[in-house]
Design a protein around this motif. Structure first.
Motif, PDB file in Angstrom:
ATOM      1  N   MET A  47       0.840  -1.205   0.000  1.00  0.00           N
ATOM      2  CA  MET A  47       0.000   0.000   0.000  1.00  0.00           C
ATOM      3  C   MET A  47       0.869   1.247   0.000  1.00  0.00           C
ATOM      4  N   GLY A  48       0.239   2.400  -0.192  1.00  0.00           N
ATOM      5  CA  GLY A  48       0.938   3.662  -0.010  1.00  0.00           C
ATOM      6  C   GLY A  48       1.375   4.325  -1.301  1.00  0.00           C
ATOM      7  N   CYS A  49       2.366   5.196  -1.183  1.00  0.00           N
ATOM      8  CA  CYS A  49       2.728   6.097  -2.279  1.00  0.00           C
ATOM      9  C   CYS A  49       3.311   5.371  -3.487  1.00  0.00           C
ATOM     10  N   ALA A  50       4.160   4.363  -3.261  1.00  0.00           N
ATOM     11  CA  ALA A  50       4.759   3.666  -4.404  1.00  0.00           C
ATOM     12  C   ALA A  50       3.708   2.915  -5.206  1.00  0.00           C
ATOM     13  N   SER A  51       2.731   2.308  -4.538  1.00  0.00           N
ATOM     14  CA  SER A  51       1.678   1.604  -5.269  1.00  0.00           C
ATOM     15  C   SER A  51       0.662   2.569  -5.870  1.00  0.00           C
ATOM     16  N   GLN A  52       0.483   3.746  -5.251  1.00  0.00           N
ATOM     17  CA  GLN A  52      -0.357   4.773  -5.863  1.00  0.00           C
ATOM     18  C   GLN A  52       0.298   5.264  -7.161  1.00  0.00           C
ATOM     19  N   HIS A  53       1.626   5.415  -7.112  1.00  0.00           N
ATOM     20  CA  HIS A  53       2.374   5.897  -8.270  1.00  0.00           C
ATOM     21  C   HIS A  53       2.383   4.880  -9.399  1.00  0.00           C
ATOM     22  N   ASN A  54       2.580   3.601  -9.056  1.00  0.00           N
ATOM     23  CA  ASN A  54       2.679   2.551 -10.071  1.00  0.00           C
ATOM     24  C   ASN A  54       2.340   1.208  -9.449  1.00  0.00           C
ATOM     25  N   ALA A  55       1.056   0.876  -9.439  1.00  0.00           N
ATOM     26  CA  ALA A  55       0.617  -0.394  -8.834  1.00  0.00           C
ATOM     27  C   ALA A  55       1.170  -1.588  -9.591  1.00  0.00           C
ATOM     28  N   GLY A  56       1.405  -1.408 -10.889  1.00  0.00           N
ATOM     29  CA  GLY A  56       1.853  -2.520 -11.714  1.00  0.00           C
ATOM     30  C   GLY A  56       3.191  -3.096 -11.326  1.00  0.00           C
ATOM     31  N   GLN A  57       4.029  -2.298 -10.642  1.00  0.00           N
ATOM     32  CA  GLN A  57       5.344  -2.811 -10.258  1.00  0.00           C
ATOM     33  C   GLN A  57       5.256  -3.840  -9.129  1.00  0.00           C
ATOM     34  N   PHE A  58       4.075  -3.963  -8.516  1.00  0.00           N
ATOM     35  CA  PHE A  58       3.901  -4.901  -7.402  1.00  0.00           C
ATOM     36  C   PHE A  58       2.927  -6.046  -7.695  1.00  0.00           C
ATOM     37  N   GLU A  59       1.929  -5.815  -8.543  1.00  0.00           N
ATOM     38  CA  GLU A  59       0.794  -6.735  -8.598  1.00  0.00           C
ATOM     39  C   GLU A  59       1.152  -8.141  -9.069  1.00  0.00           C
ATOM     40  N   HIS A  60       2.223  -8.282  -9.835  1.00  0.00           N
ATOM     41  CA  HIS A  60       2.580  -9.613 -10.331  1.00  0.00           C
ATOM     42  C   HIS A  60       3.725 -10.256  -9.555  1.00  0.00           C
ATOM     43  N   ASP A  74      -9.858  -4.134   4.438  1.00  0.00           N
ATOM     44  CA  ASP A  74      -9.234  -4.316   3.125  1.00  0.00           C
ATOM     45  C   ASP A  74      -7.981  -5.171   3.235  1.00  0.00           C
ATOM     46  N   ILE A  75      -7.174  -4.878   4.231  1.00  0.00           N
ATOM     47  CA  ILE A  75      -5.916  -5.594   4.408  1.00  0.00           C
ATOM     48  C   ILE A  75      -6.162  -7.080   4.622  1.00  0.00           C
ATOM     49  N   LEU A  76      -7.161  -7.409   5.414  1.00  0.00           N
ATOM     50  CA  LEU A  76      -7.400  -8.797   5.791  1.00  0.00           C
ATOM     51  C   LEU A  76      -8.145  -9.587   4.726  1.00  0.00           C
ATOM     52  N   ASP A  77      -9.019  -8.936   3.962  1.00  0.00           N
ATOM     53  CA  ASP A  77      -9.954  -9.680   3.120  1.00  0.00           C
ATOM     54  C   ASP A  77      -9.775  -9.499   1.619  1.00  0.00           C
ATOM     55  N   ASN A  78      -9.245  -8.372   1.173  1.00  0.00           N
ATOM     56  CA  ASN A  78      -9.261  -8.072  -0.261  1.00  0.00           C
ATOM     57  C   ASN A  78      -8.113  -8.713  -1.020  1.00  0.00           C
ATOM     58  N   VAL A  79      -8.333  -8.878  -2.318  1.00  0.00           N
ATOM     59  CA  VAL A  79      -7.296  -9.356  -3.232  1.00  0.00           C
ATOM     60  C   VAL A  79      -7.355  -8.491  -4.485  1.00  0.00           C
ATOM     61  N   GLY A  80      -6.276  -8.511  -5.260  1.00  0.00           N
ATOM     62  CA  GLY A  80      -6.251  -7.743  -6.498  1.00  0.00           C
ATOM     63  C   GLY A  80      -5.608  -6.388  -6.333  1.00  0.00           C
ATOM     64  N   ALA A 135       5.526 -12.367  -6.676  1.00  0.00           N
ATOM     65  CA  ALA A 135       5.111 -13.560  -5.922  1.00  0.00           C
ATOM     66  C   ALA A 135       4.683 -13.195  -4.506  1.00  0.00           C
ATOM     67  N   ASN A 136       3.602 -13.807  -4.035  1.00  0.00           N
ATOM     68  CA  ASN A 136       3.041 -13.660  -2.687  1.00  0.00           C
ATOM     69  C   ASN A 136       2.241 -12.373  -2.484  1.00  0.00           C
ATOM     70  N   VAL A 137       2.304 -11.426  -3.415  1.00  0.00           N
ATOM     71  CA  VAL A 137       1.527 -10.195  -3.278  1.00  0.00           C
ATOM     72  C   VAL A 137       0.078 -10.489  -3.650  1.00  0.00           C
ATOM     73  N   SER A 138      -0.812 -10.362  -2.663  1.00  0.00           N
ATOM     74  CA  SER A 138      -2.223 -10.695  -2.893  1.00  0.00           C
ATOM     75  C   SER A 138      -3.095  -9.458  -3.091  1.00  0.00           C
ATOM     76  N   PHE A 139      -2.653  -8.320  -2.542  1.00  0.00           N
ATOM     77  CA  PHE A 139      -3.478  -7.115  -2.620  1.00  0.00           C
ATOM     78  C   PHE A 139      -2.580  -5.893  -2.718  1.00  0.00           C
ATOM     79  N   VAL A 140      -2.901  -5.010  -3.668  1.00  0.00           N
ATOM     80  CA  VAL A 140      -2.166  -3.766  -3.860  1.00  0.00           C
ATOM     81  C   VAL A 140      -3.149  -2.618  -3.716  1.00  0.00           C
ATOM     82  N   LYS A 141      -2.826  -1.681  -2.804  1.00  0.00           N
ATOM     83  CA  LYS A 141      -3.712  -0.568  -2.512  1.00  0.00           C
ATOM     84  C   LYS A 141      -2.925   0.733  -2.595  1.00  0.00           C
ATOM     85  N   GLY A 142      -3.594   1.831  -2.981  1.00  0.00           N
ATOM     86  CA  GLY A 142      -2.921   3.117  -3.055  1.00  0.00           C
ATOM     87  C   GLY A 142      -2.890   3.826  -1.710  1.00  0.00           C
TER      88      GLY A 142
END
Length: 411
Positions: A75-88, A106-112, A90-97
């Protein structure tokens, strides 16, 4: 479930991570701010520079090494700036801005991937996990300045001020003796909701020692300084300078001149004669000439800062400078950073020598190898021996320069 909430970047990020930890503990989870083996890792990222984003990606790898079977939330500024650098990864289940980042559900339940529009009003209600020595209390988020080099307003949104009553309630529940008031740009506090820094300071309870996060000299008017004099306020001011050259400041879209900055310092010193001033300076900003760099060197010596954070300019995609200005070569940036670094060390040593024989009011933070250490109200690092307790404020007479500060005798 054990959850590690790991923070990269600024004190505001740290505060928001502590909000998440507090909420997770209330739900019965084992939550920590240490990067150690856990079932879930929550990585609160930073994007202030390209290096900060690289470290944010590295944190994913570090978490996976600690537990190959873990689930990772970014989560946070780096994923707000470019979520794509994290979403693929390994082990990353949820990316939030940055919007709604403290929503624990959101942290406990969401994916994507969920990068929502930036908020227009201050909406957080959670208090942070209380700290034993020094508590951080967030009073504001976002920034309106849009400096030409800075990506933060595009990731955090416009300035949004927290309700004063809510701030006071959190301060009152803090167990520590010292409270640091922080935000992305606390200079802007109150301008969006009809309040002001003076009203906030007047409302703060008397039984705490207060410290301010980074701000601009324009925030410290006579009215604000008078209000600060009525509190137990730490006379340490971290004033963002960025350059000591007026022509560079103009290209940076900073809304002051060096003369205005110096007059602000002089006004502060008229109320707090022994105040310490620290700052940030960017060297090698787009088009910076050797003469402009030398102007900065002369100006920081003229102000007499007690410490300077020196940064070579880092281009950020999406900023005005990146789109329209010519960068300075890396070798020149590194040389100037080294040269200004020598001036910084000289100024710091001069300031520390001036502390000899003075009594420093020190917040005892930790004891290692029989030696206590902590910061005085003017942000001098102080080392001493004695029978004290963690979180206690004690008086220490400075006797010698030691490591990154001074050593002294407990009164």
């Amino acid at each position: 479930m054990k959850i590690s909430v790991f923070t990269l970047g600024c004190k505001t990020n740290f505060y928001e991570s502590q909000q998440i930890i507090s909420a997770l503990k209330q739900l019965g989870h084992q939550a920590t701010d240490k990067l150690e083996k856990a079932d879930v890792f929550v990585l609160n990222t930073c994007a202030i520079t390209g290096e900060a984003e690289r470290k944010s990606r590295q944190a994913v790898t570090r978490a996976r090494r600690l537990n190959p079977d873990c689930r990772i939330v970014v989560m946070g500024c780096a994923s707000q700036h470019n979520a794509g650098q994290f979403e693929h990864l390994a082990n990353v289940s949820f990316v939030k801005g940055t919007t709604g980042k403290t929503n624990v559900a959101d942290i406990l339940d969401n994916v994507g991937v969920e990068v929502l529009p930036l908020e227009e009003k201050y909406s957080e209600t959670l208090f942070a996990e209380d700290q034993r020595t020094r508590s951080f209390v967030k009073i504001q988020d976002g920034c309106n300045h849009f400096c030409s080099y800075c990506i933060v307003p595009y990731l955090r949104g416009r300035s949004r001020s927290r309700n004063i009553d809510d701030i006071v309630r959190e301060v009152n529940q803090c167990q520590s003796h010292e409270v640091v008031l922080i935000g992305i740009d606390i200079t802007q506090f109150g301008k969006d909701n009809g309040t002001s820094l003076q009203q906030l300071f007047d409302a703060l309870p008397q039984h705490k020692r207060y410290r301010l996060g980074s701000l601009e000299e324009s925030a410290l008017t006579e009215e604000v300084l008078k209000s600060l004099k009525n509190k137990d306020f730490c006379p340490h001011f971290h004033l963002s300078l960025q350059s000591g050259s007026d022509s560079v400041l103009k290209r940076m879209n900073r809304h002051y001149t060096t003369d205005e900055f110096l007059k602000g310092v002089q006004l502060i010193r008229s109320y707090f004669p022994d105040a310490a001033f620290t700052t940030d300076v960017i060297v090698g900003f787009c088009g910076e000439t050797e003469d402009e760099f030398l102007e900065t060197c002369r100006f920081v010596e003229k102000v007499g800062f007690s410490d300077i954070h020196v940064f070579p300019y880092s281009p950020r995609v999406g900023t005005v400078a990146y789109r329209t200005m010519t960068d300075v070569d890396g070798e020149t940036k590194n040389r100037r950073a080294h040269e200004l670094g020598k001036i910084k060390e000289s100024l710091k040593n001069k300031f520390l020598n001036q502390q000899m024989g003075k009594t420093k009011d020190v917040l005892a933070e930790r004891c290692r190898n029989g030696l206590w250490e902590g910061y005085s109200s003017d942000y001098t690092r102080v080392y001493f021996k004695g029978n004290v307790s963690e979180g206690q404020i004690v008086n220490v007479v400075a006797t010698e320069i030691f490591k990154d500060g001074v050593k002294g005798e407990l009164v």
